[in-house]
Enzyme design. Structure first.
Site, PDB file in Angstrom:
ATOM      1  N   GLY A 155      23.058 -52.152   5.740  1.00 46.64           N
ATOM      2  CA  GLY A 155      21.966 -52.884   6.079  1.00 46.64           C
ATOM      3  C   GLY A 155      21.937 -53.281   7.621  1.00 46.64           C
ATOM      4  N   GLY A 156      21.043 -54.132   7.969  1.00 47.52           N
ATOM      5  CA  GLY A 156      20.777 -54.518   9.199  1.00 47.52           C
ATOM      6  C   GLY A 156      21.779 -55.292   9.825  1.00 47.52           C
ATOM      7  N   GLY A 200      25.123 -55.331   8.472  1.00 47.58           N
ATOM      8  CA  GLY A 200      26.634 -54.873   8.399  1.00 47.58           C
ATOM      9  C   GLY A 200      26.727 -53.795   7.370  1.00 47.58           C
ATOM     10  N   VAL A 243      28.952 -52.213   3.909  1.00 48.70           N
ATOM     11  CA  VAL A 243      29.730 -53.054   2.904  1.00 48.70           C
ATOM     12  C   VAL A 243      30.645 -51.918   2.370  1.00 48.70           C
ATOM     13  CG1 VAL A 243      29.581 -53.813   0.288  1.00 48.70           C
ATOM     14  CG2 VAL A 243      27.822 -54.454   2.132  1.00 48.70           C
ATOM     15  N   ASP A 287      16.691 -63.874   1.489  1.00 49.91           N
ATOM     16  CA  ASP A 287      16.471 -62.390   1.299  1.00 49.91           C
ATOM     17  C   ASP A 287      16.684 -62.044  -0.136  1.00 49.91           C
ATOM     18  OD1 ASP A 287      15.488 -59.974   1.897  1.00 49.91           O
ATOM     19  OD2 ASP A 287      17.229 -59.254   2.577  1.00 49.91           O
TER      20      ASP A 287
END
Length: 636
Positions: free
Chosen positions: A97-98, A100, A102, A210
């Site tokens: 994602g923006g 980091g 996973v 979020d």
């Protein structure tokens, strides 16, 4: 350069992921990409630069004393080749994602699989690390089954990351994509678990910011787990920064305008989640953030009742209050929303109303069958000239109408089954292949552009198109099968043999195709009209009255075109034959002391003879129009 690479870069830009544009341009030139491909990536790079500038304005001026720190000029692309991080052995990347990436990893100390979110390098300055370290430690204190368990907060090789439990399951957006819309009971169960998770998170002074379907996983055992606190902040930090972060479709109106995120904004996100679970849509949609912001400012979300009229009003009221534009009118906390969901009873089944509706539907079908049988019998008797020689009851008409509707119903069910099978196959293919998903998106985008150009986004225009296409389809069928229509409207006693040839056995397949074409056209028209009516109700659009009247006329014409010829096309072999005056004749009716004969080789073909003079030796073989496809042999 493949289309999949272009789609991947587009997704990275949309998610605000760092991209090594210089390396990408070099790769394009090395692959001898076309000028159009290079231009497409250049436009994406420009868009990425504009978004970065916009982000910097939202964050305030970037200086050495800024709370967020500085953004390195050489922000490298995330390293996809990591095999280890500290003591952890990285298995594979499960998401990015923006903030980091996973990874699924193995912890040799705890001897268990874990998930590690390693922040991008541009989020690894000292001040940001200190703040996230504090919040990560606070989150690690949250012990709740519906919140992903943070095991540790660590730093290795200049990278900062959160070590969490590894949850095996599927995200809610994937669940809806594969299984379709959920019912209110399923949505309530998920919403309650998400509210419980937020209650625990808020108790530690954190706001998620979020909450969305992609950040919630349903474990294989059924547990609902709230994930991804990358955008999460402490309540104190929120009050200082007031920086917009999250997914626009799920963001509360006040946070989308740049105001600080609050507990109430998380409640709004849960409302959007509930709306999405039962509709596969979002209350406010738009092509850009500005479109969503404008839709929210007008305060006119998509109608939940219009999209799902089967939902109980108690559930609808809870969702609508959670989605209130004014934070003061929302549920103040997730605990209040949880209580409301718990108090919202599931839809009660009104068995009396359901039985009444079912009885009305059955009665309507019986009436339709009887009317259809009556029309077929009337046309058959008129064409054969046997009126006055037959006496038929309502039961006879019903039996005839039932037989005539078997084929259309079977074809309609078959068509619906094929459509359902195609939809299921599409979902399986789209969810199993990235390439097919990209192709599906491109086809959907192309269809969307075409629909916009043809104004098909307006249900009234779509309805007009449906009426027009059905009318054209009916005229094409009439033109192609004109011989059938001519034969069934001719007086068979005196008509020329050539006009009746299509009723002979060699043309059975030809006649069958006529009914199949009409049946499929009726099924397609009814399906399209139902979908458009639902779409109009969802958008709150009232279709012009003339469309309904025109549609009714077309349906009547379709039904008459199928029912009137039915008996003549299918029952010409139902009569006994005998020899009369040396000719083969058929007994097509009787009254009092008279018998009506149909003699194919005579003119006129209908002969009324006294029943006492009619031969008694009879057999049931052949059809009324045997041999009509060939000229009549001359007698010596």
């Amino acid at each position: 350069m493949s289309d999949s690479r272009l789609d991947r870069v587009q997704q990275q830009v949309a998610d605000r992921q760092p991209i090594d544009w210089d390396a990408l341009v070099a790769e394009l030139h090395a692959a001898h990409a076309s000028p159009d491909e290079i231009q497409a990536f250049s436009l994406l790079r420009l868009l990425d630069d504009v978004a970065l500038v916009h982000t910097s304005f939202q964050s305030g001026p970037v200086t050495s004393d800024d709370d967020e720190g500085t953004i390195p000029a050489d922000d490298p692309v995330v390293d996809d080749t990591l095999e280890s991080w500290g003591r952890y052995l990285l298995d594979h990347k499960v998401g990015r994602g923006g903030f980091g990436s996973v990874y699924r990893a193995w912890d040799p100390v705890l001897e268990m699989a874990v998930a590690i979110k390693i922040l991008h390098r541009r989020f690894s300055d000292a001040r940001l690390k200190e703040r996230l370290l504090h919040e990560g430690r606070a989150l690690a204190q949250v012990k709740h089954p519906n919140v992903v368990q943070v095991l540790n907060v660590e730093q290795h090789d200049g990278r900062f990351g959160l070590v969490m439990e590894f949850v095996s399951g599927e995200t809610l957006d994937a669940l809806v994509a594969t299984q379709g819309k959920l019912n209110d009971r399923e949505a309530v169960v998920i919403g309650e678990d998400v509210c419980r998770a937020l209650v625990a998170v808020h108790a530690k002074g954190l706001i998620h910011r979020d909450v969305k379907a992609r950040n919630i996983i349903r474990e294989r055992a059924g547990r609902i787990v709230l994930m991804d606190f990358g955008a999460g902040m402490s309540t104190k930090s929120v009050q200082v920064e007031g920086r917009a972060a999250g997914t626009p479709l799920y963001m509360a109106p006040e946070t989308l305008r740049g105001q600080p995120a609050t507990v109430a904004s998380d409640v709004y996100s849960v409302g959007v989640l509930l709306f999405f679970l039962v509709t596969e849509r979002h209350p406010y949609e738009g092509a850009s953030v500005e479109d969503i912001r404008n839709a929210q400012s007008r305060g006119r979300p998509q109608s939940l009742v219009g999209l799902r009229p089967d939902l109980p009003l108690s559930f609808v009221r809870v969702v609508e209050r959670a989605l209130a534009v004014d934070p003061a009118r929302r549920y103040p906390t997730p605990a209040a929303l949880l209580e409301a969901l718990d108090d919202a009873p599931p839809v009660a089944v009104n068995w009396t109303r359901r039985a009444l509706r079912m009885g009305t539907a059955v009665a309507s079908l019986l009436v339709l069958m009887t009317i259809g049988g009556m029309l077929s019998a009337a046309a058959f008797n008129a064409t054969l000239g046997r009126r006055g020689f037959v006496s038929e009851s309502l039961v006879d008409w019903f039996v005839l109408g039932r037989r005539s509707l078997v084929s259309p119903l079977v074809l309609s069910l078959l068509g619906a089954g094929l459509v359902g099978l195609a939809a299921a196959l599409r979902r399986v293919l789209v969810t199993s292949s990235v390439t097919l998903r990209a192709v599906d998106r491109r086809i959907g985008a192309a269809c969307g552009v075409m629909a916009t150009r043809l104004l098909l986004t307006d249900p009234a225009v779509c309805s007009a198109w449906l009426v027009l296409l059905t009318a054209v389809g009916l005229m094409v069928i009439w033109a192609h099968w004109a011989p059938v229509l001519e034969a069934v409207t001719s007086y068979t006693s005196t008509a020329a043999r050539e006009a009746l040839a299509v009723l002979s056995p060699p043309f059975l397949e030809y006649r069958t195709h006529y009914r199949m074409a009409l049946s499929l056209l009726i099924a397609a028209n009814l399906t399209g009209w139902y979908a458009l009516s639902r779409g109009a109700a969802t958008r709150g659009v009232r279709l012009p009255p003339w469309l309904g009247a025109t549609e009714a006329v077309i349906l009547v014409l379709l039904y008459l075109s199928m029912q009137i010829p039915y008996r003549l096309l299918n029952d010409s072999d139902k009569f006994e034959s005998l020899l009369w005056q040396g000719e083969r004749c058929f007994v097509i009716g009787a009254r009092a002391a008279d018998t009506l004969l149909f003699c194919p080789s005579m003119l006129p073909r209908n002969r009324v003879v006294p029943t006492a003079e009619a031969p008694t030796a009879r057999s049931r073989s052949g059809t009324l129009f045997d041999g009509f496809d060939a000229p009549l042999a001359s007698t010596p």
